[in-house]
Structures are given as structure tokens and as C-alpha cells.
Design an enzyme around this catalytic site. Structure first.
Site, PDB file in Angstrom:
ATOM      1  N   ASP A 157     -10.443  46.160 -12.217  1.00  0.00           N
ATOM      2  CA  ASP A 157      -9.774  45.032 -11.555  1.00  0.00           C
ATOM      3  C   ASP A 157     -10.441  43.726 -11.959  1.00  0.00           C
ATOM      4  O   ASP A 157     -11.665  43.683 -12.159  1.00  0.00           O
ATOM      5  CB  ASP A 157      -9.855  45.186 -10.019  1.00  0.00           C
ATOM      6  CG  ASP A 157      -8.758  46.091  -9.471  1.00  0.00           C
ATOM      7  OD1 ASP A 157      -8.022  46.694 -10.278  1.00  0.00           O
ATOM      8  OD2 ASP A 157      -8.639  46.190  -8.223  1.00  0.00           O
TER       9      ASP A 157
ATOM     10  N   ASP B 104     -10.966  41.072 -10.222  1.00  0.00           N
ATOM     11  CA  ASP B 104     -11.694  40.320  -9.191  1.00  0.00           C
ATOM     12  C   ASP B 104     -12.934  41.040  -8.679  1.00  0.00           C
ATOM     13  O   ASP B 104     -13.563  40.598  -7.722  1.00  0.00           O
ATOM     14  CB  ASP B 104     -10.751  39.999  -8.018  1.00  0.00           C
ATOM     15  CG  ASP B 104     -10.012  41.229  -7.522  1.00  0.00           C
ATOM     16  OD1 ASP B 104     -10.523  42.349  -7.695  1.00  0.00           O
ATOM     17  OD2 ASP B 104      -8.914  41.059  -6.965  1.00  0.00           O
TER      18      ASP B 104
ATOM     19  N   TRP C 182       1.962  46.698  -4.908  1.00  0.00           N
ATOM     20  CA  TRP C 182       0.593  47.063  -4.538  1.00  0.00           C
ATOM     21  C   TRP C 182       0.487  48.470  -3.923  1.00  0.00           C
ATOM     22  O   TRP C 182       1.256  48.826  -3.028  1.00  0.00           O
ATOM     23  CB  TRP C 182       0.031  46.022  -3.552  1.00  0.00           C
ATOM     24  CG  TRP C 182      -1.400  46.313  -3.197  1.00  0.00           C
ATOM     25  CD1 TRP C 182      -2.498  45.879  -3.852  1.00  0.00           C
ATOM     26  CD2 TRP C 182      -1.854  47.133  -2.122  1.00  0.00           C
ATOM     27  NE1 TRP C 182      -3.624  46.387  -3.273  1.00  0.00           N
ATOM     28  CE2 TRP C 182      -3.267  47.163  -2.208  1.00  0.00           C
ATOM     29  CE3 TRP C 182      -1.220  47.876  -1.115  1.00  0.00           C
ATOM     30  CZ2 TRP C 182      -4.051  47.879  -1.308  1.00  0.00           C
ATOM     31  CZ3 TRP C 182      -2.006  48.593  -0.219  1.00  0.00           C
ATOM     32  CH2 TRP C 182      -3.409  48.584  -0.321  1.00  0.00           C
TER      33      TRP C 182
ATOM     34  N   GLU D  56      -1.112  53.787  -6.819  1.00  0.00           N
ATOM     35  CA  GLU D  56      -1.330  54.241  -8.216  1.00  0.00           C
ATOM     36  C   GLU D  56      -2.719  54.842  -8.415  1.00  0.00           C
ATOM     37  O   GLU D  56      -2.890  55.790  -9.183  1.00  0.00           O
ATOM     38  CB  GLU D  56      -1.065  53.093  -9.203  1.00  0.00           C
ATOM     39  CG  GLU D  56      -2.219  52.126  -9.469  1.00  0.00           C
ATOM     40  CD  GLU D  56      -2.621  51.272  -8.271  1.00  0.00           C
ATOM     41  OE1 GLU D  56      -1.843  51.174  -7.308  1.00  0.00           O
ATOM     42  OE2 GLU D  56      -3.728  50.690  -8.311  1.00  0.00           O
ATOM     43  N   ASP D  57      -3.715  54.318  -7.663  1.00  0.00           N
ATOM     44  CA  ASP D  57      -5.079  54.848  -7.804  1.00  0.00           C
ATOM     45  C   ASP D  57      -5.189  56.229  -7.149  1.00  0.00           C
ATOM     46  O   ASP D  57      -5.866  57.123  -7.666  1.00  0.00           O
ATOM     47  CB  ASP D  57      -6.125  53.863  -7.238  1.00  0.00           C
ATOM     48  CG  ASP D  57      -5.717  53.278  -5.895  1.00  0.00           C
ATOM     49  OD1 ASP D  57      -4.665  53.686  -5.340  1.00  0.00           O
ATOM     50  OD2 ASP D  57      -6.462  52.411  -5.382  1.00  0.00           O
TER      51      ASP D  57
ATOM     52  N   MET E  77     -16.153  41.157  -4.440  1.00  0.00           N
ATOM     53  CA  MET E  77     -14.757  40.848  -4.770  1.00  0.00           C
ATOM     54  C   MET E  77     -14.534  39.363  -4.565  1.00  0.00           C
ATOM     55  O   MET E  77     -14.784  38.837  -3.477  1.00  0.00           O
ATOM     56  CB  MET E  77     -13.771  41.655  -3.930  1.00  0.00           C
ATOM     57  CG  MET E  77     -12.349  41.491  -4.479  1.00  0.00           C
ATOM     58  SD  MET E  77     -11.136  42.582  -3.744  1.00  0.00           S
ATOM     59  CE  MET E  77     -10.366  41.466  -2.617  1.00  0.00           C
TER      60      MET E  77
ATOM     61  N   HIS F  22      -9.406  36.575  -2.488  1.00  0.00           N
ATOM     62  CA  HIS F  22      -8.017  36.221  -2.844  1.00  0.00           C
ATOM     63  C   HIS F  22      -7.060  36.718  -1.773  1.00  0.00           C
ATOM     64  O   HIS F  22      -7.391  37.608  -0.978  1.00  0.00           O
ATOM     65  CB  HIS F  22      -7.638  36.830  -4.198  1.00  0.00           C
ATOM     66  CG  HIS F  22      -7.542  38.330  -4.192  1.00  0.00           C
ATOM     67  ND1 HIS F  22      -6.387  39.006  -3.866  1.00  0.00           N
ATOM     68  CD2 HIS F  22      -8.467  39.291  -4.460  1.00  0.00           C
ATOM     69  CE1 HIS F  22      -6.603  40.307  -3.944  1.00  0.00           C
ATOM     70  NE2 HIS F  22      -7.862  40.510  -4.289  1.00  0.00           N
TER      71      HIS F  22
ATOM     72  N   ARG G  98      -2.937  38.083  -0.999  1.00  0.00           N
ATOM     73  CA  ARG G  98      -1.990  38.931  -1.726  1.00  0.00           C
ATOM     74  C   ARG G  98      -1.187  38.063  -2.694  1.00  0.00           C
ATOM     75  O   ARG G  98      -0.728  36.984  -2.343  1.00  0.00           O
ATOM     76  CB  ARG G  98      -1.052  39.638  -0.739  1.00  0.00           C
ATOM     77  CG  ARG G  98      -0.271  40.782  -1.379  1.00  0.00           C
ATOM     78  CD  ARG G  98       0.548  41.549  -0.347  1.00  0.00           C
ATOM     79  NE  ARG G  98      -0.266  42.140   0.720  1.00  0.00           N
ATOM     80  CZ  ARG G  98      -1.006  43.243   0.576  1.00  0.00           C
ATOM     81  NH1 ARG G  98      -1.040  43.864  -0.585  1.00  0.00           N
ATOM     82  NH2 ARG G  98      -1.700  43.719   1.589  1.00  0.00           N
TER      83      ARG G  98
HETATM   84  N1  UDH Z   1      -3.525  41.784 -10.456  1.00  0.00           N
HETATM   85  C1  UDH Z   1      -3.309  40.599 -11.159  1.00  0.00           C
HETATM   86  N2  UDH Z   1      -2.325  39.775 -10.782  1.00  0.00           N
HETATM   87  C2  UDH Z   1      -1.517  40.026  -9.726  1.00  0.00           C
HETATM   88  C3  UDH Z   1      -1.752  41.210  -9.003  1.00  0.00           C
HETATM   89  C4  UDH Z   1      -2.754  42.056  -9.369  1.00  0.00           C
HETATM   90  O1  UDH Z   1      -3.994  40.312 -12.120  1.00  0.00           O
HETATM   91  O2  UDH Z   1      -0.636  39.217  -9.434  1.00  0.00           O
HETATM   92  C5  UDH Z   1      -4.528  42.754 -10.931  1.00  0.00           C
HETATM   93  C6  UDH Z   1      -5.943  42.260 -10.817  1.00  0.00           C
HETATM   94  O3  UDH Z   1      -6.712  42.844 -11.836  1.00  0.00           O
HETATM   95  C7  UDH Z   1      -6.336  42.787  -9.465  1.00  0.00           C
HETATM   96  C8  UDH Z   1      -5.705  44.158  -9.499  1.00  0.00           C
HETATM   97  O4  UDH Z   1      -4.497  43.948 -10.180  1.00  0.00           O
HETATM   98  O5  UDH Z   1      -7.729  42.826  -9.309  1.00  0.00           O
HETATM   99  C9  UDH Z   1      -5.483  44.784  -8.118  1.00  0.00           C
HETATM  100  O6  UDH Z   1      -4.703  43.951  -7.293  1.00  0.00           O
HETATM  101  P1  UDH Z   1      -5.269  43.285  -5.962  1.00  0.00           P
HETATM  102  O7  UDH Z   1      -6.507  42.552  -6.261  1.00  0.00           O
HETATM  103  O8  UDH Z   1      -4.176  42.476  -5.360  1.00  0.00           O
HETATM  104  O9  UDH Z   1      -5.605  44.523  -5.065  1.00  0.00           O
HETATM  105  P2  UDH Z   1      -6.568  44.499  -3.799  1.00  0.00           P
HETATM  106  O10 UDH Z   1      -6.562  45.856  -3.269  1.00  0.00           O
HETATM  107  O11 UDH Z   1      -5.870  43.449  -2.820  1.00  0.00           O
HETATM  108  O12 UDH Z   1      -7.855  43.870  -4.067  1.00  0.00           O
HETATM  109  C10 UDH Z   1      -5.050  43.812  -1.849  1.00  0.00           C
HETATM  110  C11 UDH Z   1      -4.313  42.615  -1.318  1.00  0.00           C
HETATM  111  C12 UDH Z   1      -5.230  41.636  -0.670  1.00  0.00           C
HETATM  112  C13 UDH Z   1      -4.715  41.200   0.656  1.00  0.00           C
HETATM  113  C14 UDH Z   1      -5.730  40.391   1.391  1.00  0.00           C
HETATM  114  C15 UDH Z   1      -5.286  40.131   2.793  1.00  0.00           C
HETATM  115  N3  UDH Z   1      -6.327  40.433   3.681  1.00  0.00           N
HETATM  116 MN    MN Z   2      -8.462  42.419  -5.372  1.00  0.00          MN
END
Ligand code: UDH
Ligand code: MN
Length: 346
Positions: free
Chosen positions: A197, A199, A259, A262-263, A289, A292, A294
Site C-alpha cells: 500500500d 500509505d 474497498w 481482496e486481501d 499509516m 487519509h 476514504r
Molecule cells: N489506493 C490509491 N488510490 C485510491 C484508493 C486506494 O492509491 O484512490 C491504493 C493505495 O495504495 C492505498 C491502497 O490502495 O494504500 C489501499 O486503500 P486504502 O488506503 O483506502 O485502504 P485502507 O484500508 O483505508 O487504508 C480504508 C479507508 C479509510 C477510511 C478512514 C475513515 N476512518
Molecule cells: Mn490506507
């Protein structure tokens, strides 16, 4: 009689003049001839010198070119040690909002077209880092800033690939990673792949970015979840699989748009192959992390539980072997290879 005597005198004088002339001519000729001889010798000696010099040069060239053993020995590197002496353990991370790509490039002069190998020893591992990406430029910058020195301290031969989803269709992390794998193996015979990922920034360089006999999950803890595993079986964020392990499970499913899920699907594929997921110790497998919200275009996939129920049935036909995409561009920037792909839409 008087006239006769006078004539005799004149002819004697003429004879003397002719003789003297002859003598002078002989002397002049001799002088000229001996000069020419000298010149010839001189020329000859010059060409001899030239020959001698040529000979020396050729000899020298021969020692340069006809000494492969010598040049090979100097080019042949010793294996890097089992444990890199460059590791520093836990690092304090900070993300400066003023950071720009030029700064990071200047800090990483040893990286060429996204690729690096140690200069003083032969790396024991060749690793491709695949980062799914869209619209997260700042996160990418922070990751590059930290990941390059991190991987270099681990003395790896590595390359960073950013797989960029073109267009504004719903994001599909898994399909991007499949495409990244298929593109990266065209570049080099990478033995190990890290699905990463954008981030998540590793905090401790003892978290080795190398593959094992079994698939590895490298994120035990994240700052945002109190450094605890999100749930038993979590296999997201950053994972390491060999080329063969990933091929064996037929990669990721291509069917998870948006979202989530997939993992978990990849974990099921791994388990179906009777492979076991390994994790480094919790105090090492720690990540920050970058905060960020959504992303738009990556809404929660409401279909994910249904899809997960079909993995056992679908994994053979939905994966690497059915991944259809169009490569729009491959740009080899100093710090990463950017592959922009059109992966279609749901
Ligand atoms: N990613 C992108 N662009 C996007 C979406 C996803 O580059 O528009 C990639 C990026 O590498 C990211 C990964 O896909 O690190 C996973 O997506 P994510 O970071 O959105 O997943 P995560 O589980 O976040 O970290 C969940 C949503 C956060 C919500 C926060 C509210 N509390
Ligand atoms: Mn993330």
C-alpha cells in the site's frame, strides 16, 4: 713558337680549373650523399622508434584487454552478508509537507530508473516492490523517501513499480497488483514480490523485505490501530510472496472493485494451497499509516462477502490467468517505474 707556348699555358689552366671543378663537385656530391644517408638512417631510426612505441602500446593494450581474469576479479563482488551491517532498527518517522520529489531524488543518487543494487557486495535477494496507486502523490513521495534508504540498508537488489490506475472507474487494488506482477516479470526475473500500500511506511528495518518458504504478511501493527493486528487472518497492507507462490495461487482475484475483501480472498487462496502465512515479530513489523480519508472512487465493496464465499470455486479461473488490461505507458523515472494501466471497469 711563342703562340704555341701561350696555348699550352691556357690549356693547363683550363685543365686545373676543370680538375678543381671536378674536385668541388665530388666533394659537394659526397656532402649531399652523406646527408641523404644520414636522413635515411634518421627516418629509419624514427620508424624504429614508432615501431617500438607501437609494440609497447600493443603490449599494454594486451594486458588491458587480454586479461579477463584480472578485470573479472575486480568486477566480481563478494556475496552480501546474511545480516546486513547497515541495519539501524526502529526509526522515528516524520513527514514534512514541504517535501518534493527533487529532494528525494537527490537523497537517492544510487537509484537508477527505480532500481538499485549494492555497489560493494552481491545482493542475495532480487525483490520487486509493487504499489497500487491513484491520486496519492504525496503519500507516494513519503513512501519513496523512506523506502529507498530502508531497502538499501537491507542490501537488496530491488526495483519499485507504481501501478497507476488510469481513468475514474472504481479502484481495483488487486487487479492493479496482478497487472504489476505480469509487467515486472517482463523486466527481470524477480524472485520475490512485495505488494505494498502507498500509505504504509515501515518503521523498523529489521522487517526484512525478502520472501520465505511461505507467504509473509509484513504488517502486524499500524499506528492507527494501536500496533495490533487488525483481525486474525488479516493479510492486507504489505505482503511478500515469491514469484512461484503468487503464481501457484493464481494471483489476486480481479473481481474486487472498491474497498475491501481482496486481501482476504488472497488469504483463502494461500490456505487452499496449504501454504502458511508467516509474520515477523510484532515489535519489528510496525508501520505508520499516513493519515487519509476514504478516497472517492474507492467506496466500500458491498459485494465482497458474497465474492469471498465463491473463492474456492473461482480461484482457478479468476486471477493472473484471466487478468485483462491495457498498458497505456511505462515511464522509468529516477526513483520508480510508473506503469499506467487501463483495467476497465466493473
Ligand atoms: N489506493 C490509491 N488510490 C485510491 C484508493 C486506494 O492509491 O484512490 C491504493 C493505495 O495504495 C492505498 C491502497 O490502495 O494504500 C489501499 O486503500 P486504502 O488506503 O483506502 O485502504 P485502507 O484500508 O483505508 O487504508 C480504508 C479507508 C479509510 C477510511 C478512514 C475513515 N476512518
Ligand atoms: Mn490506507
Amino acid at each position: 713558337m711563342g703562340l704555341c707556348t701561350a696555348l699550352k699555358k691556357v690549356s693547363r689552366r683550363v685543365k686545373i680549373v676543370v680538375l678543381v671543378g671536378l674536385l668541388l663537385w665530388v666533394l659537394a656530391w659526397k656532402a649531399t650523399f652523406s646527408g641523404e644517408t644520414d636522413k635515411t638512417v634518421h627516418v629509419n631510426s624514427a620508424s624504429t622508434q614508432t615501431l617500438v612505441r607501437e609494440e609497447k602500446l600493443r603490449e599494454q593494450l594486451n594486458t588491458w584487454t587480454a586479461a579477463p581474469s584480472f578485470s573479472n576479479i575486480s568486477a566480481e563482488k563478494v556475496d552480501c552478508p546474511e545480516e546486513s551491517p547497515l541495519l539501524v532498527g526502529a526509526s522515528k518517522l516524520s513527514f514534512e509537507s514541504s517535501l518534493n520529489l527533487k529532494d528525494v531524488e537527490n537523497e537517492n543518487k544510487g537509484v537508477t530508473k527505480g532500481e538499485y543494487e549494492p555497489s560493494d557486495c552481491k545482493a542475495m535477494h532480487s525483490v520487486a516492490i509493487l504499489i497500487p496507486h491513484r491520486n496519492r502523490e504525496k503519500h507516494l513521495l513519503y513512501l519513496l523517501q523512506n523506502l529507498h534508504p530502508f531497502l538499501q540498508r537491507q542490501q537488496l537488489h530491488y526495483a519499485i513499480y507504481v501501478i497507476h490506475q488510469a481513468g475514474d472507474a472504481t479502484f481495483n487494488r488487486a487487479k492493479l497488483l496482478n497487472a504489476g506482477y505480469l509487467e515486472a516479470i517482463k523486466d527481470f526475473s524477480w524472485e520475490c514480490f512485495i505488494f505494498h500500500d502507498v500509505d504504509l511506511v515501515p518503521e523498523n528495518d529489521h522487517n526484512l523485505y525478502i520472501c520465505d518458504q511461505q507467504p509473509k504478511h509484513l504488517v502486524v501493527g499500524r499506528n492507527v490501530t494501536g500496533y495490533k493486528l487488525r483481525y486474525k487472518g488479516y493479510f492486507g497492507g504489505v505482503t511478500a510472496m515469491t514469484k512461484d507462490q503468487f503464481f501457484q495461487v493464481n494471483g489476486f482475484s480481479n473481481s474486487y472493485w472498491g474497498w475491501g475483501g481482496e486481501d482476504d480472498d488472497l488469504r483463502v487462496r494461500v490456505e487452499l494451497q496449504k501454504l502458511k502465512i508467516l509474520r515477523p515479530p510484532a515489535d519489528v513489523a510496525r508501520y505508520t499509516m499516513v493519515f487519509h480519508k476514504r478516497d472517492s472512487g474507492n467506496q466500500v465493496n458491498r459485494n465482497r462477502m458474497k465474492l469471498l464465499g465463491q473463492t474456492t470455486k473461482m480461484w482457478r479461473t479468476d486471477g493472473l490467468n484471466s487478468c485483462k488490461y491495457e498498458t497505456l505507458s511505462i515511464a522509468r523515472y529516477p526513483l520508480y517505474v510508473n506503469i499506467t494501466v487501463d483495467i476497465g471497469r466493473q
